[in-house]
Write an enzyme that holds these catalytic residues in place. Structure first.
Site, PDB file in Angstrom:
ATOM      1  N   PHE A 204      -0.742  15.592 -18.686  1.00 28.88           N
ATOM      2  CA  PHE A 204      -0.601  15.241 -20.102  1.00 28.88           C
ATOM      3  C   PHE A 204       0.881  15.283 -20.479  1.00 28.88           C
ATOM      4  CE2 PHE A 204      -1.748  15.647 -24.702  1.00 28.88           C
ATOM      5  CZ  PHE A 204      -2.668  14.609 -24.750  1.00 28.88           C
TER       6      PHE A 204
ATOM      7  N   GLN B 291       4.134  10.079 -19.815  1.00 33.81           N
ATOM      8  CA  GLN B 291       3.274   8.902 -19.739  1.00 33.81           C
ATOM      9  C   GLN B 291       1.809   9.261 -19.959  1.00 33.81           C
ATOM     10  OE1 GLN B 291       3.914   5.652 -19.531  1.00 33.81           O
ATOM     11  NE2 GLN B 291       6.128   5.864 -19.373  1.00 33.81           N
TER      12      GLN B 291
ATOM     13  N   SER C 258      -0.606  22.659 -21.256  1.00 36.96           N
ATOM     14  CA  SER C 258      -0.961  21.389 -21.888  1.00 36.96           C
ATOM     15  C   SER C 258      -2.439  21.313 -22.247  1.00 36.96           C
ATOM     16  CB  SER C 258      -0.594  20.220 -20.964  1.00 36.96           C
ATOM     17  OG  SER C 258       0.801  20.101 -20.839  1.00 36.96           O
TER      18      SER C 258
ATOM     19  N   ASP D 128       6.159  12.606  -9.694  1.00 31.75           N
ATOM     20  CA  ASP D 128       6.122  12.030  -8.337  1.00 31.75           C
ATOM     21  C   ASP D 128       6.113  13.088  -7.235  1.00 31.75           C
ATOM     22  OD1 ASP D 128       6.180   9.405  -9.299  1.00 31.75           O
ATOM     23  OD2 ASP D 128       8.368   9.362  -9.364  1.00 31.75           O
TER      24      ASP D 128
ATOM     25  N   HIS E 237       3.812   4.484 -11.787  1.00 32.45           N
ATOM     26  CA  HIS E 237       5.018   4.237 -10.998  1.00 32.45           C
ATOM     27  C   HIS E 237       4.573   4.187  -9.544  1.00 32.45           C
ATOM     28  CE1 HIS E 237       9.079   4.259  -9.584  1.00 32.45           C
ATOM     29  NE2 HIS E 237       9.174   5.559  -9.350  1.00 32.45           N
TER      30      HIS E 237
ATOM     31  N   GLY F 219       7.253   7.493 -22.287  1.00 36.27           N
ATOM     32  CA  GLY F 219       5.955   7.708 -22.887  1.00 36.27           C
ATOM     33  C   GLY F 219       5.952   7.806 -24.400  1.00 36.27           C
TER      34      GLY F 219
ATOM     35  N   GLU G  59      17.322   2.823 -13.117  1.00 36.35           N
ATOM     36  CA  GLU G  59      17.575   4.096 -13.784  1.00 36.35           C
ATOM     37  C   GLU G  59      18.766   4.828 -13.166  1.00 36.35           C
ATOM     38  OE1 GLU G  59      13.663   5.634 -13.474  1.00 36.35           O
ATOM     39  OE2 GLU G  59      13.943   6.570 -11.510  1.00 36.35           O
TER      40      GLU G  59
ATOM     41  N   SER H 273      33.165  -8.958 -33.323  1.00 36.91           N
ATOM     42  CA  SER H 273      34.408  -9.640 -33.685  1.00 36.91           C
ATOM     43  C   SER H 273      35.015 -10.377 -32.494  1.00 36.91           C
ATOM     44  CB  SER H 273      35.428  -8.620 -34.203  1.00 36.91           C
ATOM     45  OG  SER H 273      35.910  -7.811 -33.135  1.00 36.91           O
TER      46      SER H 273
END
Length: 343
Positions: free
Chosen positions: A26, A29, A54, A84, A109, A135, A196, A253
């Site tokens: 949780f 993501q 969580s 991961d 992922h 997320g 990233e 500019s």
């Protein structure tokens, strides 16, 4: 030929009707996918390890929470929303023993599948639904009636319904509102890591800090350095996001444009691109993945040290003070929230 972009009309939430979706984890993501799917009418349960902090957070959001192994047994479509480096142990202990033919595993992922730290059985579907944003943005944009553009991929399809399930999931989290592209686990993993590391997080952070340091070392005030090298960056990136690089240049500019096109390439020059290619090769060969897994196995010592060094950088204290003067900038303790989600 341009890639096909899938939208709401291409996805059917009925594909998930009658199924139990189990979101394992949780965190960033996981909480976004779970909440968005729930509000899209999908039956969602949460799987967490027994002592996870969580659990209370998820229960407060109205979810039934189960131990990870039980959630896998109950789930028809199971999302592995675990970091991961922690996925292989969770997979071996709680996920693999409870998989059976007809189930579908979802990843946000492709790391674990692409680098084979997880090798799923042939009789289960393996798909990816990867929003191109953190997320909390996936969640916020969904609640605003928007959607983060999303990637889908199919790695295994024994059930012959994997793509339909991926599209339905993407619709359930709001992804089809922003557009969905089909990719592969390999392409998503390697391009995501490259982006990233070299541009979005690593490259941008290093560029901002280097610019700040250069102005400070030249005798300018930290406040001026912060405004010029960090604060205004969002304004420029927003213009790029809305209209592309050419559109951004249209809005600034002539002096800024000339500095952009004449000086920028001297800073981010061919030597930077050469180092980017080295970083990409390390990703493609699996070297980066092996080093990251080794860092995790060693207790995250260098990782935590480098993060702490970053928190001590002078730009952080300057920014905190200046942001306090701008009440219209929404303050978020994302670090604290992430710590809670990861527990």
């Amino acid at each position: 030929m341009p890639a096909k972009i899938y939208t709401d009309k291409d996805a059917d939430l009925k594909v998930l009707k009658g199924k139990t979706v189990a979101v394992l984890g949780f965190g960033s993501q996981g909480h976004a996918h779970a909440l968005n799917l729930k509000e899209s009418g999908v039956n969602v349960i949460i799987g967490l390890y027994p002592k996870s902090k969580s659990r209370a957070v998820a229960e407060k959001q109205g979810f039934k929470v189960f131990d990870t192994d039980e959630a896998v047994r109950l789930g028809d479509v199971i999302m592995v929303a675990i970091p991961d480096t922690k996925q292989p142990a969770a997979y071996a202990k709680d996920i693999a023993p409870n998989l059976k033919k007809g189930k579908t595993i979802v990843f946000s992922h492709g790391f674990s599948i692409h680098y084979k730290t997880i090798v799923p059985p042939a009789e289960v579907n393996v798909i990816m639904v990867a929003p191109k944003g953190p997320g909390h943005i996936v969640r916020r944009q969904y609640t605003e009636g928007k959607g983060v553009p999303t990637l889908i991929a199919v790695y295994q399809n024994p059930g012959k319904d994997a793509k339909k399930l991926a599209l339905a999931w993407a619709k359930g989290i709001g992804g089809t509102r922003g557009g969905v592209l089909e990719t592969t686990f390999k392409e998503e993993t390697e391009t995501d890591l490259f982006g990233e590391q070299t541009v979005l997080c690593g490259g941008c952070s290093a560029l901002v800090q280097a610019g700040f340091e250069t102005l400070i070392e030249a005798g300018y005030s930290p406040e001026m350095a912060y405004f010029e090298c960090l604060h205004e960056l969002k304004l420029i990136v927003d213009l790029m996001n809305e209209s592309g690089i050419a559109g951004m240049r249209f809005s600034i500019s002539e002096t800024a444009k000339w500095g952009d096109v004449s000086v920028g390439p001297k800073i981010i020059d061919s030597s930077v691109k050469k180092r980017m290619k080295v970083a990409l090769k390390d990703i493609q060969s699996g070297k980066f993945a092996k080093e990251w897994i080794k860092e995790f196995q060693g207790g995250y010592k260098r990782y935590n040290s480098l993060l702490k060094d970053g928190e001590k950088h002078p730009i952080e204290k300057t920014g905190e003070r200046l942001r306090s003067l701008m009440p219209w900038i929404q303050k978020k303790n994302l670090k604290g929230a992430q710590a809670a989600y990861n527990s």
